[in-house]
Design a protein around this motif. Structure first.
Motif, PDB file in Angstrom:
ATOM      1  N   TRP A  89      16.903 -11.532 -12.421  1.00 66.81           N
ATOM      2  CA  TRP A  89      16.429 -11.968 -11.104  1.00 66.81           C
ATOM      3  C   TRP A  89      16.400 -13.490 -11.127  1.00 66.81           C
ATOM      4  N   PRO A  93      10.533 -14.904 -14.809  1.00 68.55           N
ATOM      5  CA  PRO A  93       9.432 -14.064 -14.316  1.00 68.55           C
ATOM      6  C   PRO A  93       8.122 -14.850 -14.306  1.00 68.55           C
ATOM      7  N   TYR A  96       5.118 -10.940 -17.987  1.00 66.33           N
ATOM      8  CA  TYR A  96       5.654  -9.706 -18.560  1.00 66.33           C
ATOM      9  C   TYR A  96       4.490  -8.737 -18.706  1.00 66.33           C
ATOM     10  N   LEU A 111       7.585  -9.198 -14.177  1.00 66.37           N
ATOM     11  CA  LEU A 111       6.922  -9.286 -12.877  1.00 66.37           C
ATOM     12  C   LEU A 111       7.275 -10.650 -12.309  1.00 66.37           C
ATOM     13  N   THR A 112       7.868 -10.674 -11.129  1.00 69.42           N
ATOM     14  CA  THR A 112       8.393 -11.920 -10.578  1.00 69.42           C
ATOM     15  C   THR A 112       7.550 -12.395  -9.387  1.00 69.42           C
ATOM     16  N   SER A 115       8.054  -9.764  -6.806  1.00 70.24           N
ATOM     17  CA  SER A 115       7.533  -8.405  -7.029  1.00 70.24           C
ATOM     18  C   SER A 115       6.015  -8.353  -7.157  1.00 70.24           C
ATOM     19  N   GLU A 275       6.462  -1.149 -13.592  1.00 71.17           N
ATOM     20  CA  GLU A 275       7.729  -1.410 -12.914  1.00 71.17           C
ATOM     21  C   GLU A 275       7.589  -1.534 -11.395  1.00 71.17           C
ATOM     22  N   ALA A 334      11.893  -7.222  -9.219  1.00 69.22           N
ATOM     23  CA  ALA A 334      11.586  -7.672 -10.581  1.00 69.22           C
ATOM     24  C   ALA A 334      12.857  -7.714 -11.429  1.00 69.22           C
TER      25      ALA A 334
END
Length: 497
Positions: A89, A93, A96, A111-112, A115, A275, A334
Motif C-alpha cells: 500500500w 503502515p 503492525y 494497519l495503514t 485502514s 485484518e 491495508a
C-alpha cells in the motif's frame, strides 16, 4: 436524560441513515471500493508485480492476483517490516498488529492511515446502531469496560507494533475517556490473571453500564466478581444492560452468562480481526451481522467444498446465496490482496447482506469425511443445553481415530460443565442427534457403522483456563478452537484431566 445521552441519539440517527444508504446499494458500493483499491495501489510494488494498471474488472483481478494466506504474502510483508515503502500500500503502515502465526512465527498485519479509521468507526457505529434500534442511550453516562490486550507498543523500523486491541486503545474518543475502564496502568498488566484481579478491584465501586470482550474471558471476570462479593453481577452493577462481544459464538455461553448476571441483558455481536472490522450486529431482532461494504474492503467468497480444488470459483457479493458455507477472501486499504483470512461464513440475508461466522477453514473435523464445522457443533450444544438445563463453561471437540479394543472411532467432546445434566448419556444423545440432523455426512457414517455415537469427557473446573495458560495463551484476544481435526488439544487436555 443527560446532554450526552441526548446527543448520542441524534448522532445515532445520522449514522443509521448513512449505513442504510450504502446497505441498500450494495453492489455499486462494492464496485466503487474495488476501483478505488486498484487505482490507489497501482504504483506499489505489489501493484506493479500484478499489473494493476491493466485491471478493469473482477475477472481480470482473478487472473492476475491469486488467493494467498499470510505465509504466501510474507515476502511482501517482510519488505515492509524491513522499512521499505510502497510495497503493499502507498507509503509505510501506521502500525503492525502482531499476532501469533502458524508456520511463519509471528505475523505482522499492516494497519495503514486508510485502514485504521475503519476499525474505530465500525466499533463506534455498532453502538450507535444499537442506540438507533433500541432507543436506549442511558448507558453512555455510565462506565464502560473493554477487556483487551496491553496498549503498550513496541517499534520496528519506525513503525509501532502491538496487539490490535492495544493499538485501538489509543483511539478511544475524548468524550469516552472519562467513562472508559480499566485504567491505563491496569490495562498494561501483562499477566492475565493479575490483570483480571486488578480490574475487579477497580470496577467494583463503579457504575458499570457496558462490558465488552471475548465471552470466555469476560466469564472469568464475572466469576472473580462473584467470588469476591457473593453477589450476582447484575446486583453489583444494577445499570449494566449491554454486553458487547466478538471472536466466538455467544450462544454456548448465553445461559451461563444470564446465570452469572442474574438477568438478561442486551448484546451486540462484532466481527473484528487484525485484518479488518468486517461486520457487526446492527439490529437486535436481526439474525446475523451487517457486512461492512463501505469500509475500504472488497470481498470475494469461495464455497468451502471447492476451496481446495485446483481453480475454485471466486464469487463476488451479488453471486452469494443464503445458507451456503463460504471462505471469505478480502482485499483492503491495508494492502491485503485476495487474502484468505481462514474464516468461513454463511449469509443469513442478502437484503441487506448479513452473515454469521461459521468457523475456520482449518478448524473442522473430517477424519472420516464428515466435514463437521464449528457452527454445527455450537448449534448441537445450544440445543442440548436448552433441553437438558445444563450449563457449560467451555468445550472443544476432537476425533478419536484409534479407540481401545474393538470399538468404533468417535468424536470426543471435552466439556467443562458449570451445571452437569442429570443424565450425561442422554445429553450426549441430544448432541449427537442434532449433529446427525445438521450434517448428512455424519449421519451416513453413524448409520453405516463407521463411527459410533460421540463420547463426552468431563473437564474439571478451570481446566480450559489451565490449558490456555500452559500454552501461553491465557487472556487477551486468544480463543480456544471449537474443534480440531487432530488430537493435539485433546492430548494436552488429557494431561490436565
Amino acid at each position: 436524560m443527560s446532554i450526552k445521552s441526548f446527543a448520542a441519539r441524534i448522532f445515532a440517527s445520522h449514522i443509521r441513515n448513512k449505513i442504510d444508504k450504502w446497505a441498500s446499494n450494495p453492489h455499486n458500493t462494492q464496485q466503487k471500493v474495488f476501483e478505488e483499491l486498484i487505482n490507489k495501489a497501482k504504483d506499489t510494488r505489489f501493484g506493479k508485480d500484478h499489473e494493476f494498471s491493466e485491471i478493469k474488472s473482477h475477472s481480470e483481478f482473478v487472473k492476475k492476483v491469486p488467493v494467498r494466506d499470510y505465509e504466501e504474502l510474507k515476502d511482501y510483508v517482510d519488505m515492509m517490516v524491513e522499512g521499505q515503502e510502497d510495497i503493499l500500500w502507498p507509503g509505510k503502515p501506521l502500525y503492525y498488529a502482531k499476532t501469533s502465526g502458524t508456520t511463519s512465527g509471528a505475523k505482522y498485519i499492516p494497519l495503514t492511515k486508510d485502514s485504521m479509521p475503519t476499525h474505530i468507526n465500525a466499533a463506534r457505529n455498532a453502538i450507535l446502531c444499537y442506540i438507533a434500534d433500541s432507543g436506549n442511550s442511558k448507558f453512555v453516562d455510565g462506565k464502560m469496560i473493554f477487556l483487551q490486550g496491553s496498549p503498550e507498543l513496541d517499534e520496528k523500523n519506525g513503525v509501532k507494533l502491538g496487539r490490535l486491541s492495544g493499538i485501538v486503545a489509543h483511539y478511544v474518543p475524548g468524550y469516552l475517556q472519562k467513562n472508559r475502564m480499566p485504567s491505563w496502568e491496569t490495562n498494561c498488566i501483562e499477566d492475565w490473571e493479575d490483570k483480571v484481579d486488578a480490574i475487579v478491584d477497580e470496577t467494583l465501586k463503579e457504575d458499570m453500564s457496558v462490558i465488552s470482550g471475548i465471552p470466555s474471558w469476560v466469564q472469568m471476570y464475572f466469576e472473580r466478581l462473584i467470588d469476591k462479593t457473593g453477589k450476582k453481577v447484575g446486583e453489583i452493577f444494577p445499570n449494566f444492560n449491554l454486553f458487547i462481544y466478538g471472536g466466538v459464538n455467544y450462544e454456548p455461553y448465553r445461559t451461563k452468562f444470564e446465570s452469572l448476571i442474574g438477568r438478561k441483558v442486551d448484546s451486540i455481536e462484532l466481527y473484528p480481526a487484525s485484518e479488518g472490522f468486517f461486520a457487526f450486529q446492527d439490529r437486535q431482532d436481526a439474525n446475523g451481522m451487517l457486512l461492512q461494504l463501505d469500509s475500504g474492503m472488497f470481498y470475494e467468497f469461495i464455497k468451502v467444498e471447492d476451496f481446495y480444488s485446483e481453480n475454485p470459483e471466486r464469487l463476488i457479493l451479488k453471486e452469494v446465496e443464503v445458507g451456503v458455507n463460504y471462505v471469505m477472501i478480502i482485499s483492503t486499504t491495508a494492502g491485503l490482496w485476495a487474502y484468505n483470512l481462514g474464516d468461513t461464513v454463511q449469509f443469513t440475508s442478502t437484503k441487506p447482506y448479513r452473515l454469521i461466522v461459521s468457523g475456520r477453514i482449518k478448524h473442522f473435523i473430517s477424519a472420516f469425511g464428515e466435514h463437521v464445522i464449528a457452527k454445527e457443533v455450537e448449534q448441537a450444544m445450544k440445543e442440548a443445553v436448552a433441553e437438558s438445563g445444563a450449563e457449560i463453561s467451555e468445550f472443544t471437540v476432537a476425533p478419536q481415530i484409534n479407540p481401545k479394543g474393538e470399538e468404533l472411532p468417535y468424536h470426543e467432546w471435552y466439556i467443562e460443565f458449570e451445571q452437569e445434566p442429570e443424565d450425561l448419556d442422554k445429553f450426549a444423545e441430544l448432541i449427537d442427534r442434532s449433529l446427525q440432523k445438521q450434517n448428512s455426512y455424519y449421519l451416513d457414517l453413524i448409520e453405516g457403522h463407521i463411527l459410533q455415537r460421540l463420547k463426552i469427557t468431563k473437564v474439571p473446573r478451570n481446566g480450559f483456563q489451565d490449558y490456555m495458560k500452559s500454552i501461553g495463551k491465557l487472556g487477551g484476544q486468544n480463543k480456544l478452537p471449537r474443534l480440531s481435526n487432530d488430537r493435539k488439544i485433546a492430548d494436552k487436555l488429557n494431561e490436565i484431566i
